[in-house]
Structure formats: C-alpha cells, structure tokens
Design an enzyme around this catalytic site. Sequence first.
Site, mmCIF file in Angstrom:
data_model
loop_
_atom_site.group_PDB
_atom_site.id
_atom_site.type_symbol
_atom_site.label_atom_id
_atom_site.label_comp_id
_atom_site.label_asym_id
_atom_site.label_seq_id
_atom_site.Cartn_x
_atom_site.Cartn_y
_atom_site.Cartn_z
ATOM 1 N N SER A 1 105.834 24.042 -5.128
ATOM 2 C CA SER A 1 104.648 24.534 -4.414
ATOM 3 C C SER A 1 103.672 25.140 -5.403
ATOM 4 O O SER A 1 103.773 24.876 -6.604
ATOM 5 C CB SER A 1 105.083 25.562 -3.360
ATOM 6 O OG SER A 1 104.009 25.848 -2.497
ATOM 7 N N ASN A 2 102.731 25.940 -4.940
ATOM 8 C CA ASN A 2 101.785 26.596 -5.843
ATOM 9 C C ASN A 2 101.458 27.990 -5.328
ATOM 10 O O ASN A 2 101.960 28.404 -4.292
ATOM 11 C CB ASN A 2 100.516 25.746 -6.008
ATOM 12 C CG ASN A 2 99.856 25.487 -4.669
ATOM 13 O OD1 ASN A 2 99.444 26.414 -3.984
ATOM 14 N ND2 ASN A 2 99.775 24.223 -4.283
ATOM 15 N N ARG A 3 100.625 28.715 -6.051
ATOM 16 C CA ARG A 3 100.403 30.136 -5.752
ATOM 17 C C ARG A 3 99.377 30.414 -4.667
ATOM 18 O O ARG A 3 99.019 31.554 -4.436
ATOM 19 C CB ARG A 3 99.938 30.861 -7.022
ATOM 20 C CG ARG A 3 100.995 30.991 -8.069
ATOM 21 C CD ARG A 3 100.427 31.787 -9.240
ATOM 22 N NE ARG A 3 101.296 31.693 -10.384
ATOM 23 C CZ ARG A 3 102.400 32.393 -10.541
ATOM 24 N NH1 ARG A 3 102.773 33.242 -9.614
ATOM 25 N NH2 ARG A 3 103.144 32.242 -11.617
ATOM 26 N N ALA B 1 95.452 24.100 -0.924
ATOM 27 C CA ALA B 1 95.837 23.677 -2.262
ATOM 28 C C ALA B 1 96.963 22.672 -2.089
ATOM 29 O O ALA B 1 98.143 23.018 -2.076
ATOM 30 C CB ALA B 1 96.300 24.877 -3.076
#
Length: 406
Positions: free
Chosen positions: A210-212, A277
């Site tokens: 995943s991402n932030r 995102a």
Amino acid sequence: MSILKGKNILLGVTGSIAAYKACEIVRLLTKTGAGVQVMMTHSGTRMIGPATFAALSGRDVLTDLFPKTPKAGLEHIHLAETLDAIIVAPATANIIAKTAHGIADDLLSTTLLACDVPKLFAPAMNFRMWRNEATQSNIAVIKQRGVSIIDPTHGQLASLAVGEGRMAEPQTIVDALQKLLGGKQDYYGKRVLITAGPTREPIDPVRFLSNRSSGKMGYALAAAARERGAEVTLISGPTALEPVAGCDFIAVETAEEMEKQVREKAPDQELIIMAAAVADFRIAHPETQKMKREGSTPILKLEPNPDILRKLRPITDAYLVGFALEMEEGRKNALQKLREKNLDAIFLNYADRAQSGFDKETNEGILFFKDSEKEIPFELQSKNSLAHRILTAIRNEMSGREKRKG
Ligand code: CTP
C-alpha cells in the site's frame, strides 16, 4: 468551513414519532461546529427522553416556560437575543397551527413568537393531517411570513399507512439550514464522484502492498462538495477516517475494486475528482495461504494495475480532475498527465515537502486547467480550506465551459 460554524441554533422537537430522527440533526449540526440548544414540547418528551438530547448537544434541554427552579429573568427572551436560527423538526400540525396564529402557550411556541431569526420547519405527521385544509392554510400563512418549510416526503408512516407525511432526512434539513443562512450552494444538485485514500494490494491473506495516503484530502473535498449542495459519491480505499456524513460512501480495498466502482458510477457524474493514491502495481500471484518464514526468501513479482483515470474519458462527460503527487519536475509531469490522461484539470502537490502532501493536515500545490491553460497556485493551508478553494476554482471553470457550450 461550514456557514454553521460558531452559530447558535435552536432545535425545537415536538411530539411526532419522527422525534428520534432529531438526534441525528443534533449530531450533524454539532459536526459543522454549530452550538445546538434543544427545546422540547411536552408531547415531544413523550416520544424521546430529554436526556438523549442533553447528552448529544452537551447542554440542558429546555422544556418548561416556568421551570421548577426558576431562573433569573425570562429564559426565552434571553435566548431570543443569542440565536442565529431555529429549526423545528419534527414539526407537528399543532406547532404549525400555533405559529400561524401567534399562540404562545408553552416554551417553544413562546420562543418562536419572541425570536425574529430565520426559521425552518420540517413537518411530520399522518398524511391526512398533512393534507387537511387547516394544516395547508396554516403552512401557507407561516410561509408567507418567511418561515421555510421542508416538505415531508412520501413513504410509510408510523401508522403503516403510505402517504405524504414523513419528515425529510436529517441531512436534507441541515443542508436547507446552511442554504437559509447564506451558505454557498454552487454545487447544488451536481453529481460529484470523489476517490480517496490508498489502495491495498494483497500479498497473501494477511499482508499487503500500500502507500502512505491518509485519505484526508479526498475526504475534505467530499465534505466541502457536500456542504455546497452536491450529491457526492465517495469511493475510498482503507483509511482511519469516518465516512463523510451525507455522502454515498463506498469502501474498497484494491485498485481493481476501485476501478469497478468508479466505472459503474462514472457515466452519471458531472464532476469526478480522483484524489485516491491508486497503487500502480499489484502482486502478480497473491498467495492464498499465509506465507511462512521457513524455506527460501520469496521474490514478489509485480504487475501493473489498471490506470483508472486514464480510461474514464470515453465513458463519461464529467469534468475530470486528477491529482499528481510529484517530487521532481512536478510541473512537467503534472502537465504531461493532464494531457495523456485526457483530463480537464490536475492538481499538482508534492511528496517531498515537510508540511504538505501525503498523511499531513495541510497541503499546497498548483491547479492546472486544460481549457484555459490557466494555473492557480494555492499556498500552504488546511486541507479543509484548500478543498473549498479547489472546488471554487473548478466550479468557475465548469461554468465557463457550460456557458461556451450555450
Ligand atoms: N491514478 C489512477 N489509476 C492508477 C494510478 C493513478 O486512476 N493506477 C490516478 C490518481 O488517482 C491520480 C492520477 O491518476 O488522480 C495521477 O496519479 P499518479 O500516481 O501521480 O500518476 P501515474 O500515472 O501513476 O504516474 P507516476 O508514474 O508518477 O506514479
């Protein structure tokens, strides 16, 4: 920021079954930053306990013109001086009749007569009572004197009969109040789709890529559009945020799920903002069992995810807005994405600044438009305030386009 922030709103609750729905009105009003004073008629207190409203509003609930422990002066007159608006929800045929005829025989009717502030009534009653000529002529009288009425809707009533008499939904009532107090409604009735948050791509049943992204920017845009009257669909990857009140909320995990939902909703929209995102890559073959430590160190093979935004233009006439999160050559990359993804506008923000971008409370950036070749820079500010400014800029461009189309 909501027009209701810091306002002092009186919520009058009268004796209809719909009184329980007034709890949600208190919650929604409080969320906008308004102070809420609940006042109940005696029949209202038979439907739902004042303690519930006291807990939700954080204030004593007023019920008596002559309380057991009399307070100095005249409470309703003092109150009249501090209020910004009065909502009566649910409003029974009785309170409507009393207001039409200037009867002041309890605390709420007296306060209504004493207060010269904007008033909003949300009637709720049996359909025969609503249709009755007496009620309709009372409604006409109070309307003519400036009281706003949110007509009841058609549906099943407490008696199980079906007809017109159901109180409007709490969010509709709060929206109407914002409008009444001069809140901007420049997105009124517009269908707006917003995506937010990260996507999660499974590695095995317990692990993911995943991402932030925190989802804060997308959620702020959804709340701002909602406040300005839009019908908002918020499609969100996993975040720690509460769904935005009044939006059609769709939770997804992977890019593929997000794509499916976006494509299903896209054809009906007038504006789509892809603030999510989306993970560009996913695991080619996620494990069906949890991977064990023993054995050789796994090598994860990735494959590209679909580019959701790039494939939207052929299926929708919506005004399309993308987000570009960049580190170097931001302007060049954002403009390239604007062109290649066939967008109407793109918001460039930065991944490498201390107080802006992913997982921060504040943000800054530049909005680029295809049509006008104009760009608007936005200085560092809260994501809520930025959301409103971005929406204003987009609305202006959309109106310009509507005018050109004639
Ligand atoms: N986006 C999308 N689907 C993807 C990736 C991105 O719809 N698989 C959308 C994002 O929601 C955003 C815009 O495309 O609105 C730009 O995203 P970004 O990741 O910056 O663009 P990419 O084309 O993936 O370029 P990069 O190589 O910089 O990651």
